[in-house]
Design a protein around this motif. Structure first.
Motif, PDB file in Angstrom:
ATOM      1  N   PHE A   1       0.836  -1.192   0.000  1.00 21.86           N
ATOM      2  CA  PHE A   1       0.000   0.000   0.000  1.00 21.86           C
ATOM      3  C   PHE A   1       0.875   1.248   0.000  1.00 21.86           C
TER       4      PHE A   1
ATOM      5  N   TYR B   1       0.517   5.322   1.048  1.00 23.41           N
ATOM      6  CA  TYR B   1      -0.237   6.388   1.688  1.00 23.41           C
ATOM      7  C   TYR B   1       0.602   7.660   1.667  1.00 23.41           C
TER       8      TYR B   1
ATOM      9  N   PHE C   1      -4.933   7.488   1.588  1.00 21.54           N
ATOM     10  CA  PHE C   1      -4.654   6.325   0.757  1.00 21.54           C
ATOM     11  C   PHE C   1      -4.377   6.773  -0.674  1.00 21.54           C
TER      12      PHE C   1
ATOM     13  N   TYR D   1      -2.910   0.546  -4.042  1.00 24.26           N
ATOM     14  CA  TYR D   1      -2.349  -0.672  -3.498  1.00 24.26           C
ATOM     15  C   TYR D   1      -2.313  -1.798  -4.510  1.00 24.26           C
TER      16      TYR D   1
ATOM     17  N   ARG E   1      -1.850  -6.186  -4.941  1.00 24.74           N
ATOM     18  CA  ARG E   1      -1.924  -7.494  -4.296  1.00 24.74           C
ATOM     19  C   ARG E   1      -1.311  -8.502  -5.256  1.00 24.74           C
TER      20      ARG E   1
ATOM     21  N   ASP F   1      -6.335  -1.088  -6.581  1.00 22.56           N
ATOM     22  CA  ASP F   1      -7.139   0.113  -6.354  1.00 22.56           C
ATOM     23  C   ASP F   1      -6.212   1.313  -6.358  1.00 22.56           C
TER      24      ASP F   1
ATOM     25  N   LEU G   1      -3.319 -12.246   4.564  1.00 24.13           N
ATOM     26  CA  LEU G   1      -4.061 -13.420   4.970  1.00 24.13           C
ATOM     27  C   LEU G   1      -5.489 -13.031   5.346  1.00 24.13           C
ATOM     28  N   VAL G   2      -6.404 -13.937   5.240  1.00 27.86           N
ATOM     29  CA  VAL G   2      -7.784 -13.665   5.628  1.00 27.86           C
ATOM     30  C   VAL G   2      -7.830 -13.297   7.106  1.00 27.86           C
ATOM     31  N   ASN G   3      -8.582 -12.256   7.427  1.00 23.48           N
ATOM     32  CA  ASN G   3      -8.760 -11.768   8.791  1.00 23.48           C
ATOM     33  C   ASN G   3      -7.485 -11.254   9.431  1.00 23.48           C
ATOM     34  N   THR G   4      -6.481 -10.974   8.654  1.00 25.60           N
ATOM     35  CA  THR G   4      -5.261 -10.349   9.198  1.00 25.60           C
ATOM     36  C   THR G   4      -5.036  -9.086   8.412  1.00 25.60           C
ATOM     37  N   GLY G   5      -5.429  -7.965   8.955  1.00 20.84           N
ATOM     38  CA  GLY G   5      -5.351  -6.734   8.194  1.00 20.84           C
ATOM     39  C   GLY G   5      -4.253  -5.796   8.619  1.00 20.84           C
ATOM     40  N   GLN G   6      -3.325  -6.267   9.461  1.00 19.90           N
ATOM     41  CA  GLN G   6      -2.300  -5.374   9.973  1.00 19.90           C
ATOM     42  C   GLN G   6      -1.422  -4.848   8.856  1.00 19.90           C
ATOM     43  N   LEU G   7      -1.212  -3.537   8.877  1.00 23.75           N
ATOM     44  CA  LEU G   7      -0.283  -2.901   7.958  1.00 23.75           C
ATOM     45  C   LEU G   7       1.048  -2.688   8.670  1.00 23.75           C
TER      46      LEU G   7
ATOM     47  N   PHE H   1       4.231  -0.507   8.294  1.00 26.56           N
ATOM     48  CA  PHE H   1       4.680   0.684   7.589  1.00 26.56           C
ATOM     49  C   PHE H   1       6.202   0.788   7.551  1.00 26.56           C
ATOM     50  N   GLY H   2       6.691   1.351   6.454  1.00 23.29           N
ATOM     51  CA  GLY H   2       8.085   1.738   6.387  1.00 23.29           C
ATOM     52  C   GLY H   2       8.284   3.067   7.102  1.00 23.29           C
TER      53      GLY H   2
END
Lengths: 112, 115
Positions: free
Chosen positions: B33, B35, B45, B48, B50, B56, B98-104, B106-107
């Motif tokens: 992603f 930002y 945003f 991003y 995948r 998007d 991963l499914v249900n793991t939305g942690q970003l 960041f650099g």
């Protein structure tokens, strides 16, 4: 249009107090709500997160309370410490695989 | 694990010049992603990817901004004809996807200053 709103914009509390940070959203399809913490000069880092299936998520001194009906969340920090001084961002996404929308953040200062 | 690596950390350009920012995501992460962070606008945003595919780009100013991900270890954000209002910290983040793991993750960010 800001899809995720946070209040207050800034907050000062005394060491040992409980801090409450507020977040609200509009899109009812959001189902994942992470909170990130950003120290000055650093990048945001995940602090704690909650999904739509839960009403509460606890991790040590940090607790998220979630009111789905009103589309509101709050982050409670108990026994606030000077080291908690940072900017806290609430975010939301439609599902864990899409991009996260961020609120404008709450700048917290904890005074000894 | 080295984390997300962004280069350069600081870049100063003159108005009208081009700026290219690089990002190396965490190995094994499938989503990348971009930002932009400013005091006034907060965290915005941009775009991003995948599995290297653009998903998007709805946050990208269309005329002068472009992003690519030529391989799984490298993404670039290019800004043509930079303007003072492009001055910001540009943050790259990666996610395991991963499914249900939305942690970003960041650099450290690339701070762009357009004079």
């Amino acid at each position: 249009q800001q899809q995720v709103r946070q209040s207050p914009q800034s907050l000062t509390v005394w060491e040992g107090e409980t801090t409450i940070l507020n977040c609200s959203y509009e899109d009812s399809t959001f189902d994942y709500f992470p909170w990130y913490r950003q120290f000055p000069g650093k990048s945001p880092a995940l602090l704690i997160a909650i999904s739509l299936v839960s009403n509460k998520k606890e991790d040590g001194r940090f607790t998220i309370f979630f009111n789905k009906r009103e589309k509101k969340l709050s982050l409670h920090i108990t026994d606030s410490q000077p080291g908690d001084s940072a900017t806290y961002f609430c975010a939301a996404s439609v599902d864990s695989g899409t991009y996260q929308r961020f609120g404008t953040g709450t700048k917290l200062q904890v005074v000894p | 694990n080295a984390g997300v690596i962004q280069t350069p950390r600081h870049k100063v350009t003159g108005k009208g010049q081009e700026a290219t920012l690089w990002c190396e995501p965490i190995s094994g992460h499938s989503a990348v992603f971009w930002y932009r962070q400013t005091i006034v606008q907060g965290l915005e945003f941009l775009t991003y990817f995948r599995n290297q595919a653009p998903i998007d780009d709805s946050g990208m100013p269309k005329e002068r901004f472009s992003a690519q991900m030529p391989n799984q270890s490298h993404s670039t954000l290019k800004i043509q004809s930079t303007q003072p209002q492009d001055s910001a910290v540009y943050l790259c983040a990666s996610s395991p996807g991963l499914v249900n793991t939305g942690q970003l993750y960041f650099g450290e960010g690339s701070k762009l200053t357009v004079l």
